[in-house]
Structure formats: structure tokens, C-alpha cells
Design a protein around this motif. Structure first.
Motif, PDB file in Angstrom:
ATOM      1  N   THR A   1     -17.872 -18.778   3.854  1.00 27.38           N
ATOM      2  CA  THR A   1     -16.879 -19.572   4.594  1.00 27.38           C
ATOM      3  C   THR A   1     -17.540 -20.109   5.875  1.00 27.38           C
ATOM      4  OG1 THR A   1     -15.929 -17.992   6.159  1.00 27.38           O
ATOM      5  CG2 THR A   1     -15.053 -17.937   3.887  1.00 27.38           C
ATOM      6  N   ILE A   2     -16.814 -21.013   6.527  1.00 29.92           N
ATOM      7  CA  ILE A   2     -17.341 -21.627   7.752  1.00 29.92           C
ATOM      8  C   ILE A   2     -16.655 -21.059   8.992  1.00 29.92           C
ATOM      9  CG2 ILE A   2     -18.270 -23.769   6.825  1.00 29.92           C
ATOM     10  CD1 ILE A   2     -14.653 -23.381   7.993  1.00 29.92           C
ATOM     11  N   LEU A   3     -15.944 -19.938   8.821  1.00 27.98           N
ATOM     12  CA  LEU A   3     -15.140 -19.421   9.933  1.00 27.98           C
ATOM     13  C   LEU A   3     -15.978 -19.004  11.141  1.00 27.98           C
ATOM     14  CD1 LEU A   3     -12.397 -17.542   7.888  1.00 27.98           C
ATOM     15  CD2 LEU A   3     -12.341 -19.838   8.886  1.00 27.98           C
ATOM     16  N   ASN A   4     -17.261 -18.675  10.901  1.00 28.93           N
ATOM     17  CA  ASN A   4     -18.128 -18.316  12.034  1.00 28.93           C
ATOM     18  C   ASN A   4     -18.869 -19.511  12.632  1.00 28.93           C
ATOM     19  OD1 ASN A   4     -17.513 -15.590  11.985  1.00 28.93           O
ATOM     20  ND2 ASN A   4     -19.021 -15.185  10.372  1.00 28.93           N
ATOM     21  N   HIS A   5     -18.795 -20.666  11.983  1.00 31.21           N
ATOM     22  CA  HIS A   5     -19.433 -21.856  12.577  1.00 31.21           C
ATOM     23  C   HIS A   5     -18.762 -22.157  13.917  1.00 31.21           C
ATOM     24  CE1 HIS A   5     -21.191 -22.572   8.671  1.00 31.21           C
ATOM     25  NE2 HIS A   5     -21.513 -23.818   8.897  1.00 31.21           N
ATOM     26  N   GLU A   6     -19.576 -22.569  14.881  1.00 31.49           N
ATOM     27  CA  GLU A   6     -19.000 -22.935  16.188  1.00 31.49           C
ATOM     28  C   GLU A   6     -18.848 -24.446  16.254  1.00 31.49           C
ATOM     29  OE1 GLU A   6     -21.482 -21.222  19.220  1.00 31.49           O
ATOM     30  OE2 GLU A   6     -21.382 -19.323  18.116  1.00 31.49           O
ATOM     31  N   VAL A   7     -17.641 -24.857  16.610  1.00 32.55           N
ATOM     32  CA  VAL A   7     -17.334 -26.288  16.623  1.00 32.55           C
ATOM     33  C   VAL A   7     -16.892 -26.739  18.001  1.00 32.55           C
ATOM     34  CG1 VAL A   7     -15.527 -27.898  15.825  1.00 32.55           C
ATOM     35  CG2 VAL A   7     -16.894 -26.639  14.167  1.00 32.55           C
ATOM     36  N   MET A   8     -17.332 -27.933  18.358  1.00 32.21           N
ATOM     37  CA  MET A   8     -16.865 -28.597  19.580  1.00 32.21           C
ATOM     38  C   MET A   8     -16.310 -29.949  19.163  1.00 32.21           C
ATOM     39  SD  MET A   8     -17.477 -31.148  21.919  1.00 32.21           S
ATOM     40  CE  MET A   8     -19.127 -31.763  21.607  1.00 32.21           C
ATOM     41  N   ILE A   9     -15.146 -30.289  19.680  1.00 32.79           N
ATOM     42  CA  ILE A   9     -14.590 -31.628  19.441  1.00 32.79           C
ATOM     43  C   ILE A   9     -14.181 -32.205  20.791  1.00 32.79           C
ATOM     44  CG2 ILE A   9     -12.845 -33.034  18.255  1.00 32.79           C
ATOM     45  CD1 ILE A   9     -12.524 -30.746  16.210  1.00 32.79           C
ATOM     46  N   GLN A  10     -14.709 -33.356  21.067  1.00 34.46           N
ATOM     47  CA  GLN A  10     -14.479 -34.036  22.348  1.00 34.46           C
ATOM     48  C   GLN A  10     -13.106 -34.716  22.309  1.00 34.46           C
ATOM     49  OE1 GLN A  10     -15.855 -33.933  25.502  1.00 34.46           O
ATOM     50  NE2 GLN A  10     -17.790 -34.075  24.391  1.00 34.46           N
ATOM     51  N   ALA A  11     -12.050 -33.926  22.475  1.00 31.57           N
ATOM     52  CA  ALA A  11     -10.701 -34.505  22.383  1.00 31.57           C
ATOM     53  C   ALA A  11      -9.717 -33.677  23.193  1.00 31.57           C
ATOM     54  CB  ALA A  11     -10.238 -34.553  20.930  1.00 31.57           C
ATOM     55  N   ASP A  12      -8.914 -34.343  24.002  1.00 33.74           N
ATOM     56  CA  ASP A  12      -7.886 -33.660  24.795  1.00 33.74           C
ATOM     57  C   ASP A  12      -6.534 -33.664  24.096  1.00 33.74           C
ATOM     58  OD1 ASP A  12      -9.718 -33.215  26.815  1.00 33.74           O
ATOM     59  OD2 ASP A  12      -9.205 -35.062  27.890  1.00 33.74           O
ATOM     60  N   GLN A  13      -6.414 -34.454  23.024  1.00 27.43           N
ATOM     61  CA  GLN A  13      -5.124 -34.553  22.321  1.00 27.43           C
ATOM     62  C   GLN A  13      -5.354 -34.590  20.812  1.00 27.43           C
ATOM     63  OE1 GLN A  13      -4.306 -38.261  24.481  1.00 27.43           O
ATOM     64  NE2 GLN A  13      -2.214 -37.514  24.693  1.00 27.43           N
ATOM     65  N   TYR A  14      -4.304 -34.319  20.082  1.00 26.70           N
ATOM     66  CA  TYR A  14      -4.365 -34.469  18.625  1.00 26.70           C
ATOM     67  C   TYR A  14      -3.047 -35.084  18.160  1.00 26.70           C
ATOM     68  CZ  TYR A  14      -1.437 -30.259  18.228  1.00 26.70           C
ATOM     69  OH  TYR A  14      -0.407 -29.354  18.326  1.00 26.70           O
ATOM     70  N   THR A  15      -3.042 -35.556  16.911  1.00 21.12           N
ATOM     71  CA  THR A  15      -1.802 -36.153  16.401  1.00 21.12           C
ATOM     72  C   THR A  15      -0.972 -35.055  15.733  1.00 21.12           C
ATOM     73  OG1 THR A  15      -3.049 -36.878  14.459  1.00 21.12           O
ATOM     74  CG2 THR A  15      -2.618 -38.539  16.096  1.00 21.12           C
ATOM     75  N   ALA A  16       0.213 -34.792  16.286  1.00 21.99           N
ATOM     76  CA  ALA A  16       1.098 -33.780  15.708  1.00 21.99           C
ATOM     77  C   ALA A  16       1.602 -34.295  14.353  1.00 21.99           C
ATOM     78  CB  ALA A  16       2.271 -33.537  16.640  1.00 21.99           C
ATOM     79  N   VAL A  17       1.776 -33.370  13.398  1.00 15.90           N
ATOM     80  CA  VAL A  17       2.218 -33.776  12.054  1.00 15.90           C
ATOM     81  C   VAL A  17       3.419 -32.943  11.601  1.00 15.90           C
ATOM     82  CG1 VAL A  17       0.038 -34.698  11.188  1.00 15.90           C
ATOM     83  CG2 VAL A  17       0.426 -32.228  11.077  1.00 15.90           C
TER      84      VAL A  17
END
Ligand code: BGC
Length: 377
Positions: free
Chosen positions: A222-238
Motif C-alpha cells: 500500500t501507499i499509506l506510508n508514502h509522504e505527500v505534499m500538496i500545495q493547496a489551501d482549499q479543496y472542493t467539498a463533495v
């Protein structure tokens, strides 16, 4: 600055290498780009071909003319051992099966969801084919992921051009849409994808690629231990069917905050099913900007994502369940076996007036660039 230094160092060592090896023509020949092709099966009477791009470092990207599908990305780990960092199948039959969850393919005409498959342009309503709980996902029942593209090798052997014309009315979309996608493998281990399109009637367009990455190259299931960075202060609620509500909540203090790199699994249990959302990217302008990174400490592989797009669908393989047949080496792909970073305009753009425009008009040119840059640290 660090990167410039690295580039300087790389070119210096390449020069040294070349200077010391002028008589070894065989080795130097292998130090060039290569683009080869091999048959990968047939659909009706059409041949499906697999193209292999190889760069001077030995990095390889393999692409099918069927769906413009990236089947393999082979990149070195910190010990210089090559590993395949995308999920896929061993044969064409795998890619053709109904349950193929869009492994590696090009996605269009409209990546992600359009609510009820319906939208209006200039007072005319259009109905698309429905394929996801009464909504349209990734361009409909027979999207660009399921057609055979015309492939043309480009001079220099580092790029493959794929072209396809989707006819007026295809999946319900208006206009003849001519699409061009160029896959380029760079000398510094990046896969760059450039998308372009023109139309003869106003129509929504949102093109992307659907690679499922697992940077461990098969070592971690699985990728659960991968470290991720996303340059975003907001997301689109669904809503529950993953259709945007129109709201753009702040990520601050929520599991959606990836502004500082963290393990994917760290707060994921608070998000039902896992991440499958569009992040509203913090952008400085319209150019190619670094907007996300993913890192697997075990292998040392780092992937940096650059794009011209305003959004990123970060999807953690929530619907994988270990049942897919014909996977590479019969590997079981459990839930969260991989993640996707689909650069895009926002989901349901045609029905959300406050979202960035997704309507392409005659005389305009759609263009979009995304780069997946690989290295180790
Ligand atoms: C979507 C998921 C979908 C997946 C298809 C992603 O882009 O956001 O909801 O299940 O594609 O495999």
C-alpha cells in the motif's frame, strides 16, 4: 539553487564520462534516447502497439496506443535498482476487462465527474452517457481511455505524439474535438505530458492521465506510508456521490491539509473510504509550477508533480479491492495499493459557474502540461 547545483554537477559528470569514453562507441550509443515498439495484441482488426521510451539513464516509460495508456514507468531507487512505479496488467486482456480502474490511461473528454451527465451551453442542454451512479465519470462509457490513438514517434526518440479526433456527439459531447497528447521522457528522469485540443463547437474539455503510482516499485503493497505534499489551501467539498457542492473549504486543521508533507495514512481514517478529492492548487501564475510531491522513504524515490492546471485529484485507490485479474506478475492490488495525482480543472466545472472555465470554443486552443519528475533522496 540546489537543483541548479545538481544540474551543473550532472552535466559536469556527463561531460567527464563522455570525455573519458570517446573510444567506447558501444557505451556512448547506449547513452542516447531510444524509442522502440512492439505488438501488444489486437482489438477487432486493429493492432495495439506498446512504445518504449528509454532515456540515457535507462529510465523507461511504456505507452500503448490503446487509451494512451502508460503501462510501465521504470525508475531507479536510491541503490540505483530499477523498479516499476505504476500499477498495470501483463497483457491487453487485462486493460480491456470491464473492471480496469483506468490504470495509466489518458482521460477525456472530461476527467472526473459531470453531475447527471448534463450541462448547458448557450441555452442548449447536452446529455452524456452515464457510467457512475447516474453521473458521468472520465468522459463517459466509451471515453478517450478506450479508443485507439494514432501514435507518431517524434524526432530525437524522446517523445511520442498521440492524436485522436472525437466526433461531434461522441458520448453526447458537442463538436468534433481534435486532441493531441505528447508524452516526453526527459534526460533528467521526468515524464512530461502535454495536452492540446481544438473544437468546432463550444464543448467542455478536461484532459488528464490516470497513472496509479506506488513508488516502492512493488516492495510495499500500500501507499499509506508514502509522504505527500500538496500545495493547496482549499479543496472542493463533495456530496456522497463525489459531486462537488460548490464549496471550497479550507484544509487547515483537517485531514486534507497536505501543505506540509505527511504520510498519506496519517489522518486518512477520518475520511470515509480514503482520499478522492480535488485540491484547489495555490498557484502563482499560469505556468508549469511544482504543486505536489510524493516520497517513499524505503526506496528513496521522490516524485515531484508540476502542472499548469488549477486542480489536482488526489485519489488513494479506494476502490481497489485485491480482486483484479491479470495484474503484473499476478500481484494482488489491495485497497490503497497506489495513489493517483490527476492534474485537472475542477470536477463538474460545466455546472459550477464559480469554478475555473472548462468550455473550449471554436478558434481557441486547449493546452495543458504536467510533469512527473523522478529522483531519489
Ligand atoms: C476518481 C475515483 C474513481 C477513479 C476510477 C478517480 O479519478 O476520482 O472516484 O473511482 O478515478 O478508477
Amino acid at each position: 539553487m540546489k537543483k541548479q547545483f545538481f544540474l551543473l554537477l550532472t552535466s559536469a559528470s556527463l561531460c567527464l564520462f563522455a570525455c573519458n569514453n570517446q573510444d567506447k562507441t558501444k557505451e556512448t550509443a547506449a547513452m542516447t534516447f531510444q524509442l522502440t515498439e512492439q505488438p501488444f495484441g489486437t482489438i477487432n482488426n486493429d493492432t495495439v502497439t506498446q512504445y518504449t521510451l528509454t532515456n540515457p539513464n535507462g529510465m523507461q516509460v511504456r505507452i500503448l496506443n490503446y487509451g494512451g495508456t502508460v503501462t510501465n514507468i521504470l525508475v531507479p531507487d536510491k541503490n540505483k535498482t530499477m523498479g516499476d512505479v505504476v500499477l498495470g496488467f501483463d497483457s491487453l486482456a487485462g486493460y480491456l476487462q470491464a473492471g480496469n480502474p483506468y490504470f495509466g490511461c489518458l482521460v477525456g473528454r472530461y476527467g472526473n465527474r459531470i453531475a447527471k451527465g448534463k450541462f448547458s451551453i448557450d441555452g442548449q442542454t447536452y446529455q452524456l452517457t452515464l457510467n457512475n451512479n447516474g453521473n458521468t465519470l472520465h468522459g463517459g462509457v466509451q471515453g478517450l481511455n478506450k479508443v485507439i490513438w494514432k501514435a507518431t514517434k517524434q524526432a530525437g526518440d524522446s517523445s511520442l505524439l498521440l492524436t485522436y479526433t472525437s466526433k461531434d456527439g461522441d458520448q453526447g459531447f458537442p463538436g468534433n474535438l481534435s486532441v493531441e497528447v505528447v508524452y516526453t521522457l526527459t534526460a533528467d528522469n521526468a515524464l512530461q505530458i502535454s495536452y492540446a485540443a481544438t473544437t468546432d463547437k463550444a464543448t467542455p474539455v478536461n484532459l488528464t492521465n490516470h497513472c496509479y503510482f506506488n513508488l516502492s516499485g512493488g516492495k510495499e503493497n500500500t501507499i499509506l506510508n508514502h509522504e505527500v505534499m500538496i500545495q493547496a489551501d482549499q479543496y472542493t467539498a463533495v456530496d456522497t456521490l463525489l459531486i462537488p457542492t460548490g464549496q471550497l473549504p479550507s484544509v487547515k486543521g483537517t485531514p486534507f491539509d497536505f501543505t506540509v508533507a505527511k504520510a498519506i495514512g496519517k489522518e486518512m481514517s477520518a475520511v470515509k473510504g480514503g482520499y478522492d478529492h480535488n485540491w484547489v492548487l495555490n498557484r502563482k501564475g499560469n505556468g508549469l509550477e511544482k504543486i505536489a510531491t510524493a516520497y517513499d522513504a524505503g526506496s528513496g524515490r521522490l516524485m515531484e508533480v508540476f502542472t499548469t492546471e488549477p486542480g489536482l485529484q488526489f485519489y488513494t485507490g479506494n476502490f481497489l479491492d485485491g480482486t483484479l485479474q491479470g495484474t503484473k506478475g499476478n500481484t494482488i492490488y489491495p485497497q490503497h495499493a497506489a495513489f493517483c495525482m490527476e492534474t485537472q480543472h475542477f470536477p463538474d466545472g460545466p455546472n459550477q459557474p464559480s469554478f475555473p472555465n472548462t468550455i473550449l470554443k471554436p478558434g481557441e486552443k486547449y493546452s495543458s502540461v504536467t510533469r512527473y519528475q523522478f529522483s531519489v533522496k
